[in-house]
Design an enzyme around this catalytic site. Sequence first.
Site, PDB file in Angstrom:
ATOM      1  N   PHE A 111     -28.987 -71.713 -34.736  1.00 12.54           N
ATOM      2  CA  PHE A 111     -30.188 -72.533 -34.601  1.00 12.54           C
ATOM      3  C   PHE A 111     -31.466 -71.708 -34.684  1.00 12.54           C
ATOM      4  O   PHE A 111     -32.535 -72.229 -35.019  1.00 12.54           O
ATOM      5  CB  PHE A 111     -30.146 -73.337 -33.297  1.00 12.54           C
ATOM      6  CG  PHE A 111     -30.519 -72.575 -32.055  1.00 12.54           C
ATOM      7  CD1 PHE A 111     -31.791 -72.648 -31.528  1.00 12.54           C
ATOM      8  CD2 PHE A 111     -29.578 -71.806 -31.387  1.00 12.54           C
ATOM      9  CE1 PHE A 111     -32.141 -71.960 -30.372  1.00 12.54           C
ATOM     10  CE2 PHE A 111     -29.906 -71.126 -30.226  1.00 12.54           C
ATOM     11  CZ  PHE A 111     -31.192 -71.193 -29.722  1.00 12.54           C
ATOM     12  N   LYS A 112     -31.371 -70.419 -34.418  1.00 19.12           N
ATOM     13  CA  LYS A 112     -32.567 -69.579 -34.459  1.00 19.12           C
ATOM     14  C   LYS A 112     -33.200 -69.559 -35.851  1.00 19.12           C
ATOM     15  O   LYS A 112     -34.401 -69.326 -35.990  1.00 19.12           O
ATOM     16  CB  LYS A 112     -32.223 -68.148 -34.025  1.00 19.12           C
ATOM     17  CG  LYS A 112     -31.439 -68.021 -32.722  1.00 19.12           C
ATOM     18  CD  LYS A 112     -32.221 -68.437 -31.519  1.00 19.12           C
ATOM     19  CE  LYS A 112     -31.404 -68.363 -30.239  1.00 19.12           C
ATOM     20  NZ  LYS A 112     -31.175 -67.041 -29.732  1.00 19.12           N
ATOM     21  N   ASP A 113     -32.390 -69.801 -36.884  1.00 24.37           N
ATOM     22  CA  ASP A 113     -32.930 -69.823 -38.249  1.00 24.37           C
ATOM     23  C   ASP A 113     -34.004 -70.893 -38.422  1.00 24.37           C
ATOM     24  O   ASP A 113     -34.935 -70.714 -39.212  1.00 24.37           O
ATOM     25  CB  ASP A 113     -31.816 -70.093 -39.265  1.00 24.37           C
ATOM     26  CG  ASP A 113     -30.884 -68.906 -39.460  1.00 24.37           C
ATOM     27  OD1 ASP A 113     -31.362 -67.758 -39.441  1.00 24.37           O
ATOM     28  OD2 ASP A 113     -29.674 -69.139 -39.640  1.00 24.37           O
ATOM     29  N   THR A 144     -30.616 -64.452 -32.063  1.00 25.51           N
ATOM     30  CA  THR A 144     -32.015 -64.197 -32.404  1.00 25.51           C
ATOM     31  C   THR A 144     -32.139 -62.989 -33.319  1.00 25.51           C
ATOM     32  O   THR A 144     -32.901 -62.996 -34.286  1.00 25.51           O
ATOM     33  CB  THR A 144     -32.858 -63.979 -31.131  1.00 25.51           C
ATOM     34  OG1 THR A 144     -32.955 -65.204 -30.414  1.00 25.51           O
ATOM     35  CG2 THR A 144     -34.260 -63.503 -31.477  1.00 25.51           C
TER      36      THR A 144
END
Length: 462
Positions: A111-113, A144
């Site tokens: 999800f950090k993308d 991250t």
Amino acid sequence: MRYQSTRGTAPILGFRDVTLTGLASDGGLYVPQAWPQFSRDDIAAMADLSYVETAVRVMLPFVGDDLSEDELRTLCSQAYGRFAHAAVTPLVQLDERNWLLELFHGPTLAFKDVALQLLGLLFEKFLTGSSAHLTIVGATSGDTGSAAIDAVAGRHGVDIFMLHPKGRVSDVQRRQMTTVLAPNVHNIAIEGSFDDAQALVKAMFNDPGFSGRFQLSAVNSINWARLLAQIVYYFYAAVRLGAPERKVAFAVPTGNFGDVFAGYAASRMGLPIEQLIVATNVNDILHRALSTGDYSAGTVTPTAAPSMDIQVSSNFERLLFDAGGRDGAALAEQMRGFEASKAMRLTNAQQTEAAKIFTSDRIDPNEMSQAMRWAADSGEIIDPHTAIGLAAARRAPVSGQVVTLATAHPAKFQDAVERATGGRPILPARIGDLFEREERYDVLPGTFEAVTGYIAERAQPR
């Protein structure tokens, strides 16, 4: 739009400067001085928008005069054009009540993308035409680091130094960082926990002798621009499930509180969220804080969900500031006490305000594995972190639809998924050769002197 520090004494900044700065000079975190407001009609009008157009609509009030609408649209189109799914963050239905919001279709499968692909472009945009050289210093519990490195590798005017706890991230997570051999990428494995790495990063920002030598910036969720990008997928998911006419609950597996704080920001902007369910593993400081008011750090227990093996949640400070009446001086004193003793009681006001939207749950390893098996029986393979969110979602007392944030591709945690389900997930073809790539990283003791000395030898001074 202007931004203030949670601790009250750092300069008020605009969006560009907040993005390039990261941590405030007084040790606090930047937040908007006021939350933009979206009416029910504004939210309903998002129902037919693409992800990029939703992002433009949600983020535009926050960027002030630093980006035009067309510039923001161009950046979002570039950032999300690298995602493997046309919807960017698609919803998948598990049963009549439970949904997954798949946030792992970006280049590093996490999800950090969603935030960091955009943040890398913002850095480049704001540095273009300037002689400034940015030194990014970050700590990662797994995802991250790889997302940030992918976003800035090879970009002009930027060096990145990423700390990860040696032996406490998955093999896939480590290799996604350490196989990026761009000359501006520096990976550091420290002896210690993620909390130790995060404390070192904060100490570097807060040490005038070090921070004064370099133009430091952050990619951790202490950087406001990163949280801003994460607000978007709450709006995107909710309107597809009937918002604003229907309230939706979100279950968020979280250790550092950034992902779920983005949901809180969405609610403050007018999105009708029934509940934000904070799902923790056995490293349960957030569950204890929200359920009893006890924000006390313990010893980190390594688990199969390493990105949540955290005892100090940086972004929780943003909630404490907002829920405590935005009194920077009072919060600064509260945080000084916590930093000295690693223990704090939430005030009655903070507890009362948080309880209006937050609930929490602590998921043990057996419950995590059971959730992975239940999802598999429903046709979906999920990673350990997502399973923690799903386990909390399934027993949460909510009246309507519950969306669990699926934070990572299951193939990032092949061993844990195989132990729980009997099947070993396969890496997507685009990174299928990961274990054949050369690695490059350095191992350092987890001391301020060792890490700052390493960075000082390699970073470009102001």
